[in-house]
Design a protein around this motif. Structure first.
Motif, mmCIF file in Angstrom:
data_model
loop_
_atom_site.group_PDB
_atom_site.id
_atom_site.type_symbol
_atom_site.label_atom_id
_atom_site.label_comp_id
_atom_site.label_asym_id
_atom_site.label_seq_id
_atom_site.Cartn_x
_atom_site.Cartn_y
_atom_site.Cartn_z
ATOM 1 N N UNK A 43 -6.814 -6.068 -0.434
ATOM 2 C CA UNK A 43 -7.767 -5.043 0.014
ATOM 3 C C UNK A 43 -7.156 -4.164 1.106
ATOM 4 N N UNK A 44 -6.369 -4.758 1.996
ATOM 5 C CA UNK A 44 -5.694 -3.943 3.016
ATOM 6 C C UNK A 44 -4.709 -2.987 2.351
ATOM 7 N N UNK A 45 -3.962 -3.485 1.359
ATOM 8 C CA UNK A 45 -2.994 -2.643 0.653
ATOM 9 C C UNK A 45 -3.694 -1.474 -0.043
ATOM 10 N N UNK A 46 -4.860 -1.731 -0.622
ATOM 11 C CA UNK A 46 -5.583 -0.645 -1.302
ATOM 12 C C UNK A 46 -6.032 0.418 -0.308
ATOM 13 N N UNK B 20 0.809 -1.206 0.000
ATOM 14 C CA UNK B 20 0.000 0.000 0.000
ATOM 15 C C UNK B 20 0.844 1.259 0.000
ATOM 16 N N UNK B 21 1.904 1.263 0.800
ATOM 17 C CA UNK B 21 2.813 2.419 0.826
ATOM 18 C C UNK B 21 3.486 2.618 -0.528
ATOM 19 N N UNK B 22 3.928 1.520 -1.142
ATOM 20 C CA UNK B 22 4.586 1.614 -2.449
ATOM 21 C C UNK B 22 3.635 2.177 -3.498
ATOM 22 N N UNK B 23 2.399 1.720 -3.490
ATOM 23 C CA UNK B 23 1.412 2.219 -4.440
ATOM 24 C C UNK B 23 1.175 3.717 -4.234
ATOM 25 N N UNK B 24 1.065 4.121 -2.962
ATOM 26 C CA UNK B 24 0.832 5.536 -2.667
ATOM 27 C C UNK B 24 2.007 6.400 -3.099
ATOM 28 N N UNK B 25 3.218 5.933 -2.873
ATOM 29 C CA UNK B 25 4.396 6.714 -3.245
ATOM 30 C C UNK B 25 4.506 6.859 -4.762
ATOM 31 N N UNK C 183 -5.114 5.894 2.381
ATOM 32 C CA UNK C 183 -4.838 6.635 3.614
ATOM 33 C C UNK C 183 -3.477 7.317 3.563
ATOM 34 N N UNK C 184 -2.506 6.689 2.915
ATOM 35 C CA UNK C 184 -1.177 7.292 2.808
ATOM 36 C C UNK C 184 -1.213 8.549 1.960
ATOM 37 N N UNK C 185 -1.935 8.496 0.861
ATOM 38 C CA UNK C 185 -2.066 9.698 0.024
ATOM 39 C C UNK C 185 -2.734 10.823 0.805
ATOM 40 N N UNK C 186 -3.733 10.476 1.594
ATOM 41 C CA UNK C 186 -4.392 11.517 2.397
ATOM 42 C C UNK C 186 -3.411 12.112 3.403
ATOM 43 N N UNK C 187 -2.562 11.265 3.995
ATOM 44 C CA UNK C 187 -1.574 11.762 4.956
ATOM 45 C C UNK C 187 -0.530 12.647 4.285
ATOM 46 N N UNK C 188 -0.182 12.326 3.038
ATOM 47 C CA UNK C 188 0.838 13.106 2.326
ATOM 48 C C UNK C 188 0.287 14.447 1.863
ATOM 49 N N UNK C 189 -0.874 14.412 1.237
ATOM 50 C CA UNK C 189 -1.413 15.619 0.605
ATOM 51 C C UNK C 189 -2.502 16.305 1.413
ATOM 52 N N UNK D 185 -7.837 13.545 -3.526
ATOM 53 C CA UNK D 185 -6.650 12.834 -4.028
ATOM 54 C C UNK D 185 -6.626 11.404 -3.515
ATOM 55 N N UNK D 186 -6.951 11.230 -2.227
ATOM 56 C CA UNK D 186 -6.964 9.891 -1.647
ATOM 57 C C UNK D 186 -8.050 9.036 -2.292
#
Length: 323
Positions: free
Chosen positions: A54-57, A13-18, A62-68, A73-74
């Motif tokens: 599903x957890x990764x998605x 999930x983190x890799x996808x968000x990055x 959530x990671x995108x929301x934390x970044x931006x 965007x999330x």
């Protein structure tokens, strides 16, 4: 769930968000990385089970929301790439023992012999991907408040400031006409690109997992197995007709045409690979075909037509497998 599986889901999930984050932060190399965002989700789902996917998605969104710190965007990443890829991975991992219900991708199905299982057909996975691309683009249009007329001034301004060679010589009226053409193509192009992105991401994710030895599904003979369900034909025909109605109905129909058109094009390309097997000059034919699509675009219509024909004459039974 094993801790290692949960860790893989979090990392994926983190890799996808990055990979997607560059698009949110408006990086110059954003698009190429963003198109690869579904691949980590596919790897998690195909190699470690549907729950991991599903957890990764969810982690990606959530990671995108934390970044931006941006809900849209999330939701864009989660709704258009992460969740559809998790669903596609789940479908690709479904297996059915003879005369028994479908089993989700997991340890129990992975231990069964390949000959004891019927796997979810690739054509139906592709059809599901196209359907999810349609739903995702409609959701994105609603989320962003898509209004073709409202976007025209913005596109005209962008073209006038740096739209490419020759744009500075066009009059205001010509720029507006060109902008209207570009905006009219968006409902076709966006779902088509998303369909191809998801299908390619699933293929590449499966290739990575297969190398690691964790892919329970046997290798499919993709050129022979790729046929959309015949239900796609009347849906596509009705959508093509509805495009000419214009208005909101026309926009929705254009999204359907774009996604299913891309899926039919992939079926046509798979047919080309199958038909040229063992023939002299196969490499040149394939290279020329793909180069023509990339450089000229209009050959897509030829392969889409071939895909329509292959779907019309194809069978919806279990797909062939390649050892």
């Amino acid at each position: 769930m094993k801790p290692s599986t949960l860790l893989i889901a979090l990392v994926s999930g983190l890799a996808s968000a990055l990979l997607f984050a560059g698009l949110v932060l408006q990086s110059t190399s954003a698009i190429s990385f963003a198109l690869a965002a579904p691949i980590p989700i596919a790897i998690a789902s195909l190699g470690w089970g549907s729950v991991a996917g599903f957890i990764a998605s969810a982690v990606a969104g959530m990671t995108i929301y934390a970044i931006a710190m941006s809900g849209p965007s999330a939701l864009t990443l989660f709704g258009t790439m992460a969740l559809p890829m998790a669903v596609a991975g789940h479908l690709a991992g479904l297996a059915r023992p003879a005369s028994e219900p479908m089993l989700a991708n997991g340890a129990s199905s992975a231990r069964r012999s390949e000959s004891d299982l019927d796997w979810y057909p690739l054509g139906r996975v592709l059809f599901a991907i196209a359907a999810m691309a349609i739903a995702a683009c409609l959701f994105l249009g609603w989320l962003l408040g898509y209004d073709p007329d409202a976007f025209v001034p913005t596109v005209v301004e962008a073209l006038g400031q740096g739209g490419g060679p020759g744009m500075e010589t066009l009059s205001e009226t010509q720029l507006r006409e060109f902008a209207e053409l570009v905006i009219a193509l968006v409902p076709f192009v966006q779902p088509a690109l998303l369909t191809i992105t998801l299908a390619s991401g699933l293929y590449l994710g499966a290739a990575v997992v297969r190398v690691s030895g964790r892919l329970p599904r046997p290798k499919d003979d993709i050129p022979s197995a790729t046929h959309l369900p015949k239900l796609a034909l009347p849906i596509f025909g009705a959508a093509v007709a509805a495009v000419f109605l214009g208005g909101s109905i026309g926009v929705v129909a254009a999204v359907v045409v774009g996604a299913l058109g891309a899926a039919f094009t992939l079926v046509g390309l798979a047919s080309l690979h199958r038909r040229t097997r063992g023939r002299p000059g196969r490499g040149l034919v394939l290279f020329t075909s793909y180069a023509a699509i990339l450089l000229l675009s209009f050959p897509i219509v030829l392969f889409m037509t071939l895909g329509l024909f292959e779907t019309w004459r194809g069978q919806d039974g279990p797909p062939p497998r390649q050892s």
